[in-house]
Design a protein around this motif. Structure first.
Motif, mmCIF file in Angstrom:
data_model
loop_
_atom_site.group_PDB
_atom_site.id
_atom_site.type_symbol
_atom_site.label_atom_id
_atom_site.label_comp_id
_atom_site.label_asym_id
_atom_site.label_seq_id
_atom_site.Cartn_x
_atom_site.Cartn_y
_atom_site.Cartn_z
ATOM 1 N N PHE A 24 0.863 -1.185 0.000
ATOM 2 C CA PHE A 24 0.000 0.000 0.000
ATOM 3 C C PHE A 24 0.893 1.227 0.000
ATOM 4 C CE2 PHE A 24 -4.085 1.880 1.718
ATOM 5 C CZ PHE A 24 -3.624 3.132 2.073
ATOM 6 N N SER A 25 0.769 2.072 -1.008
ATOM 7 C CA SER A 25 1.532 3.318 -1.013
ATOM 8 C C SER A 25 0.614 4.447 -0.594
ATOM 9 C CB SER A 25 2.112 3.588 -2.399
ATOM 10 O OG SER A 25 1.069 3.839 -3.314
ATOM 11 N N ARG A 27 -0.112 7.412 3.007
ATOM 12 C CA ARG A 27 0.105 7.579 4.441
ATOM 13 C C ARG A 27 -1.069 7.113 5.286
ATOM 14 N NH1 ARG A 27 1.937 13.696 5.018
ATOM 15 N NH2 ARG A 27 0.199 13.976 3.579
ATOM 16 N N PHE A 29 -2.409 3.904 5.417
ATOM 17 C CA PHE A 29 -2.574 2.463 5.587
ATOM 18 C C PHE A 29 -3.001 2.107 7.004
ATOM 19 C CE2 PHE A 29 -2.157 -1.857 4.489
ATOM 20 C CZ PHE A 29 -1.561 -2.525 5.551
ATOM 21 N N GLY A 30 -2.370 2.705 7.985
ATOM 22 C CA GLY A 30 -2.633 2.361 9.369
ATOM 23 C C GLY A 30 -4.044 2.654 9.835
ATOM 24 N N ARG A 72 -1.867 -8.337 8.491
ATOM 25 C CA ARG A 72 -1.298 -7.081 8.032
ATOM 26 C C ARG A 72 -0.109 -6.708 8.892
ATOM 27 N NH1 ARG A 72 -5.811 -2.823 8.062
ATOM 28 N NH2 ARG A 72 -4.101 -1.365 7.674
ATOM 29 N N ASN A 74 1.474 -3.176 9.759
ATOM 30 C CA ASN A 74 1.320 -1.737 9.577
ATOM 31 C C ASN A 74 2.660 -1.023 9.479
ATOM 32 O OD1 ASN A 74 -1.406 -2.093 9.535
ATOM 33 N ND2 ASN A 74 -1.829 -1.004 11.450
ATOM 34 N N LYS A 76 5.052 -2.121 7.678
ATOM 35 C CA LYS A 76 5.504 -2.330 6.293
ATOM 36 C C LYS A 76 4.454 -1.915 5.269
ATOM 37 C CE LYS A 76 8.614 -6.176 7.373
ATOM 38 N NZ LYS A 76 8.962 -7.596 7.096
ATOM 39 N N ASN A 77 3.324 -1.382 5.732
ATOM 40 C CA ASN A 77 2.246 -0.986 4.812
ATOM 41 C C ASN A 77 1.854 -2.129 3.885
ATOM 42 O OD1 ASN A 77 2.354 1.583 5.907
ATOM 43 N ND2 ASN A 77 2.349 2.629 3.942
ATOM 44 N N THR A 78 1.726 -3.305 4.456
ATOM 45 C CA THR A 78 1.468 -4.491 3.647
ATOM 46 C C THR A 78 0.382 -5.351 4.285
ATOM 47 O OG1 THR A 78 3.753 -4.516 2.867
ATOM 48 C CG2 THR A 78 2.497 -6.539 2.589
ATOM 49 N N THR A 100 -10.542 3.342 2.834
ATOM 50 C CA THR A 100 -9.806 4.389 3.537
ATOM 51 C C THR A 100 -10.698 5.425 4.214
ATOM 52 O OG1 THR A 100 -9.670 5.754 1.553
ATOM 53 C CG2 THR A 100 -7.905 4.150 1.890
#
Length: 128
Positions: A24-25, A27, A29-30, A72, A74, A76-78, A100
């Motif tokens: 996920f690119s 800010r 994601f979290g 997930r 968080n 690593k945004n993955t 989102t």
């Protein structure tokens, strides 16, 4: 702008395993709930699994319960989808999906209408 990039698809024999990843690119994601959907030829796109923003809540379609695990990282945004005991009927294009808005939602994105962003998809083919 959010971009989702899936990886890890491929060809596997029935009974085998694969792990899909979705990077996920952006800010947010979290604070975003995430999901995996799939679409087989001639069929509607359907939910496979979903996970809350913090990872404490998950949802699985009945067809994959006990075989697939969503998780997930968080840091690593993955988001991941571990798929075990794969069956022929799991063959499909698998899509990563992000919900989102609103941030920190307590609702899991189990419907296409919940989704704000989609990945490009990765093919999973299970052979006999």
């Amino acid at each position: 702008q959010v971009q989702l990039v899936e990886s890890g698809g491929g060809l596997v024999q029935a009974g085998g395993s694969l792990r899909l990843s979705c990077a996920f690119s952006g800010r947010t994601f979290g604070s975003s709930a995430m999901g995996w959907f799939r679409q087989a030829p001639g069929r509607e796109r359907e939910i496979v699994a979903a996970i809350s923003w913090g990872g404490s809540k998950t949802y699985y379609a009945d067809s994959v319960k006990g075989r697939f695990t969503i998780s997930r990282d968080n840091a690593k945004n993955t988001v991941y989808l571990q798929m075990n005991s794969l069956k022929l009927e799991d063959t499909a294009v698998y899509y990563c999906a992000a919900d989102t808005s609103p941030p920190y939602s307590g609702v899991l994105p189990t419907a296409k209408a919940n989704i704000d962003y989609w990945g490009q998809g990765t093919q999973v083919t299970v052979s006999s």
